[in-house]
Design a protein around this motif. Sequence first.
Motif, PDB file in Angstrom:
ATOM      1  N   GLY A   1       0.826  -1.193   0.000  1.00  0.00           N
ATOM      2  CA  GLY A   1       0.000   0.000   0.000  1.00  0.00           C
ATOM      3  C   GLY A   1       0.864   1.248   0.000  1.00  0.00           C
ATOM      4  N   SER A   2       0.264   2.376   0.331  1.00  0.00           N
ATOM      5  CA  SER A   2       0.951   3.663   0.244  1.00  0.00           C
ATOM      6  C   SER A   2       2.255   3.688   1.030  1.00  0.00           C
ATOM      7  CB  SER A   2       0.024   4.770   0.754  1.00  0.00           C
ATOM      8  OG  SER A   2       0.698   6.000   0.806  1.00  0.00           O
ATOM      9  N   GLY A   3       2.226   3.293   2.300  1.00  0.00           N
ATOM     10  CA  GLY A   3       3.427   3.343   3.129  1.00  0.00           C
ATOM     11  C   GLY A   3       4.498   2.380   2.666  1.00  0.00           C
ATOM     12  N   GLY A   4       4.099   1.146   2.379  1.00  0.00           N
ATOM     13  CA  GLY A   4       5.050   0.136   1.949  1.00  0.00           C
ATOM     14  C   GLY A   4       5.726   0.495   0.638  1.00  0.00           C
ATOM     15  N   LEU A   5       4.961   1.031  -0.297  1.00  0.00           N
ATOM     16  CA  LEU A   5       5.540   1.419  -1.586  1.00  0.00           C
ATOM     17  C   LEU A   5       6.521   2.575  -1.419  1.00  0.00           C
ATOM     18  CD1 LEU A   5       2.434   1.204  -3.962  1.00  0.00           C
ATOM     19  CD2 LEU A   5       4.235  -0.497  -3.593  1.00  0.00           C
ATOM     20  N   SER A   6       6.197   3.506  -0.524  1.00  0.00           N
ATOM     21  CA  SER A   6       7.105   4.640  -0.286  1.00  0.00           C
ATOM     22  C   SER A   6       8.430   4.153   0.289  1.00  0.00           C
ATOM     23  CB  SER A   6       6.459   5.647   0.658  1.00  0.00           C
ATOM     24  OG  SER A   6       5.318   6.238   0.071  1.00  0.00           O
ATOM     25  N   VAL A   7       8.370   3.219   1.247  1.00  0.00           N
ATOM     26  CA  VAL A   7       9.597   2.678   1.833  1.00  0.00           C
ATOM     27  C   VAL A   7      10.404   1.928   0.779  1.00  0.00           C
ATOM     28  CG1 VAL A   7      10.545   1.025   3.487  1.00  0.00           C
ATOM     29  CG2 VAL A   7       8.690   2.533   4.169  1.00  0.00           C
ATOM     30  N   ALA A   8       9.730   1.066   0.021  1.00  0.00           N
ATOM     31  CA  ALA A   8      10.435   0.242  -0.970  1.00  0.00           C
ATOM     32  C   ALA A   8      11.121   1.090  -2.030  1.00  0.00           C
ATOM     33  CB  ALA A   8       9.455  -0.732  -1.622  1.00  0.00           C
ATOM     34  N   SER A   9      10.404   2.080  -2.565  1.00  0.00           N
ATOM     35  CA  SER A   9      11.001   2.902  -3.626  1.00  0.00           C
ATOM     36  C   SER A   9      12.125   3.766  -3.075  1.00  0.00           C
ATOM     37  CB  SER A   9       9.936   3.778  -4.291  1.00  0.00           C
ATOM     38  OG  SER A   9       9.354   4.674  -3.362  1.00  0.00           O
ATOM     39  N   GLY A  10      11.922   4.335  -1.888  1.00  0.00           N
ATOM     40  CA  GLY A  10      12.960   5.168  -1.300  1.00  0.00           C
ATOM     41  C   GLY A  10      14.205   4.380  -0.960  1.00  0.00           C
ATOM     42  N   ALA A  11      14.018   3.221  -0.342  1.00  0.00           N
ATOM     43  CA  ALA A  11      15.170   2.419   0.103  1.00  0.00           C
ATOM     44  C   ALA A  11      15.982   1.897  -1.071  1.00  0.00           C
ATOM     45  CB  ALA A  11      14.682   1.257   0.973  1.00  0.00           C
ATOM     46  N   VAL A  12      15.304   1.395  -2.110  1.00  0.00           N
ATOM     47  CA  VAL A  12      16.047   0.802  -3.228  1.00  0.00           C
ATOM     48  C   VAL A  12      16.812   1.878  -4.002  1.00  0.00           C
ATOM     49  CG1 VAL A  12      14.288   0.905  -5.061  1.00  0.00           C
ATOM     50  CG2 VAL A  12      15.886  -1.015  -4.967  1.00  0.00           C
ATOM     51  N   GLN A  13      16.220   3.070  -4.112  1.00  0.00           N
ATOM     52  CA  GLN A  13      16.887   4.138  -4.848  1.00  0.00           C
ATOM     53  C   GLN A  13      18.061   4.737  -4.065  1.00  0.00           C
ATOM     54  OE1 GLN A  13      14.083   6.643  -7.516  1.00  0.00           O
ATOM     55  NE2 GLN A  13      12.738   5.793  -5.943  1.00  0.00           N
ATOM     56  N   MET A  14      18.101   4.458  -2.758  1.00  0.00           N
ATOM     57  CA  MET A  14      19.228   4.910  -1.942  1.00  0.00           C
ATOM     58  C   MET A  14      20.289   3.824  -1.766  1.00  0.00           C
ATOM     59  SD  MET A  14      17.371   7.189   1.005  1.00  0.00           S
ATOM     60  CE  MET A  14      16.161   8.430   0.569  1.00  0.00           C
ATOM     61  N   GLY A  15      20.102   2.703  -2.458  1.00  0.00           N
ATOM     62  CA  GLY A  15      21.153   1.702  -2.479  1.00  0.00           C
ATOM     63  C   GLY A  15      20.916   0.453  -1.667  1.00  0.00           C
ATOM     64  N   ALA A  16      19.783   0.328  -0.989  1.00  0.00           N
ATOM     65  CA  ALA A  16      19.498  -0.879  -0.215  1.00  0.00           C
ATOM     66  C   ALA A  16      18.896  -1.946  -1.121  1.00  0.00           C
ATOM     67  CB  ALA A  16      18.534  -0.562   0.925  1.00  0.00           C
ATOM     68  N   SER A  17      19.113  -3.204  -0.792  1.00  0.00           N
ATOM     69  CA  SER A  17      18.432  -4.296  -1.490  1.00  0.00           C
ATOM     70  C   SER A  17      17.082  -4.509  -0.809  1.00  0.00           C
ATOM     71  CB  SER A  17      19.263  -5.573  -1.448  1.00  0.00           C
ATOM     72  OG  SER A  17      19.585  -5.932  -0.115  1.00  0.00           O
ATOM     73  N   VAL A  18      16.019  -4.623  -1.607  1.00  0.00           N
ATOM     74  CA  VAL A  18      14.651  -4.603  -1.067  1.00  0.00           C
ATOM     75  C   VAL A  18      13.812  -5.705  -1.675  1.00  0.00           C
ATOM     76  CG1 VAL A  18      12.554  -3.227  -0.765  1.00  0.00           C
ATOM     77  CG2 VAL A  18      14.783  -2.091  -0.772  1.00  0.00           C
ATOM     78  N   VAL A  19      13.068  -6.409  -0.825  1.00  0.00           N
ATOM     79  CA  VAL A  19      12.005  -7.322  -1.247  1.00  0.00           C
ATOM     80  C   VAL A  19      10.683  -6.749  -0.761  1.00  0.00           C
ATOM     81  CG1 VAL A  19      10.929  -9.560  -0.797  1.00  0.00           C
ATOM     82  CG2 VAL A  19      13.334  -9.438  -1.400  1.00  0.00           C
ATOM     83  N   LEU A  20       9.700  -6.730  -1.649  1.00  0.00           N
ATOM     84  CA  LEU A  20       8.359  -6.254  -1.313  1.00  0.00           C
ATOM     85  C   LEU A  20       7.375  -7.399  -1.450  1.00  0.00           C
ATOM     86  CD1 LEU A  20       6.241  -3.951  -0.812  1.00  0.00           C
ATOM     87  CD2 LEU A  20       6.215  -3.629  -3.299  1.00  0.00           C
ATOM     88  N   LEU A  21       6.579  -7.646  -0.405  1.00  0.00           N
ATOM     89  CA  LEU A  21       5.576  -8.712  -0.405  1.00  0.00           C
ATOM     90  C   LEU A  21       4.183  -8.105  -0.456  1.00  0.00           C
ATOM     91  CD1 LEU A  21       7.055 -10.859   2.524  1.00  0.00           C
ATOM     92  CD2 LEU A  21       7.715 -10.877   0.109  1.00  0.00           C
ATOM     93  N   GLU A  22       3.385  -8.520  -1.418  1.00  0.00           N
ATOM     94  CA  GLU A  22       1.996  -8.073  -1.502  1.00  0.00           C
ATOM     95  C   GLU A  22       1.129  -9.218  -2.003  1.00  0.00           C
ATOM     96  OE1 GLU A  22      -1.334  -6.983  -1.132  1.00  0.00           O
ATOM     97  OE2 GLU A  22      -0.022  -5.309  -0.596  1.00  0.00           O
TER      98      GLU A  22
END
Length: 456
Positions: free
Chosen positions: A15-36
Amino acid sequence: MAERIKVDVCVIGGGSGGLSVASGAVQMGASVVLLEGHKMGGDCLNYGCVPSKALLHAAKSGMGWDEAHAHVRQTIATIEPHDSVERFEGLGVRVIQDYGRFTSPTEVEAGDHIIEARRFVIATGSSPLVPPIPGLDKVPHLTNETLFDLKEQPKHLLIIGGGPIGMEMAQAHRRLGCEVTVIEGAKALGNDDPEMVAQVLDALRDEGIAIEEEALAAEVRGKVGAIEVEVKDGRAFKGSHLLVAVGRKANTDKLNLEAAGIEPTRAGIKVDVGLRTTNRRVYAIGDVAGGLQFTHVAGYHAGVIIRSMLFGLPSKSRTDHIPWATYTSPEMAQIGLTEAQAHEEHGDKVEVARFDFAGNDRAIATQQTNGLIKVMVVKGRPVGVSIVGPGAGEMINLWVLALANKLKMGQIAAMVAPYPTMAEVSKRAAGAYFSPRLFDNPWVKRIVGLVQKVLP
């Protein structure tokens, strides 16, 4: 055999919060998995803010039932690509379309995947609360998750719940040609300033909406086309369809929180001021964190935890600068303390500056003079603002800036607004705060008199 994945951040919920975290974190260099496990974009895009505002617009614009619902579908379809799996995979996020379930304090299982992460973010949101009203489980009823798929137009829509969702949908359906009765167990829009609420309720009643307050639902019976809601005092209300809009419940059932050492609460998940759960590796944001349930809060929470999670910097969430709005006509918006809350917290230190929309030239020119702004001020600083009237949800933004940055009323009064605009309402409210100090102060008049005598 399950695939094992090791990443920096695992986000549970798209949702809104999860997508914001995922997009922000990956663009700052973190490796990210998103579950939906359900729909990307969550409640806001698919069942909440987006379709409800689209339906309100369609109804206000004079669209018919079929055209209005086509507009809702088109609105969702236009925004969907921004929240899509394809977009997030393009950013570098690994998206797994399945629900996440903790199996230990450091691992989550999702379908055929086991994810180990340095940090987890629970952003699973909330769902409609269906109360245990006798008979409700046997009677077909709508929630915000099914309302926008309704193909036939209700002849008479009964709505249990007089909060923002209930009142917005009441007005939308009334304008689409339905009879509407709102059944509220306490006071309609009870979290807002009563003076502001009165203007909204008067407007809705003038449009033909029946609003029954202090009407606690005691029993529901019937079938589609012939539904009856009996309330505690014996009154009964009949309609063709029933919408239940009494609140939300946090989505925690699928998470297996106990396995991760995460403590739940009645409202969701226990978090500290930094939004960390009782498992220090795990954050909870948005509705599931058990606080204010707004999309913009979830987005704000995302920013709070990214600072802590990615940079190791101290970061705390706060609520005194969080606004909300109800998108009826007239709109109603609030930031900080209401008048009653301000007096309760600050006593006689509170001053209330008021300005009626009827004194605004743009409002007069456009026949939008029914409205009011109230600013609660303590020692020169606004601590709360209530607005009712056209565009209240836009007007509140100036005051969000003011409260977030602890601005003083003098800084608002110094603003120069283009003439004629509705934005002048806020400047005039600040002027109303200073007027008694300037025009009713004998010392000011004496000083002016003395200066005039000595000036050449």
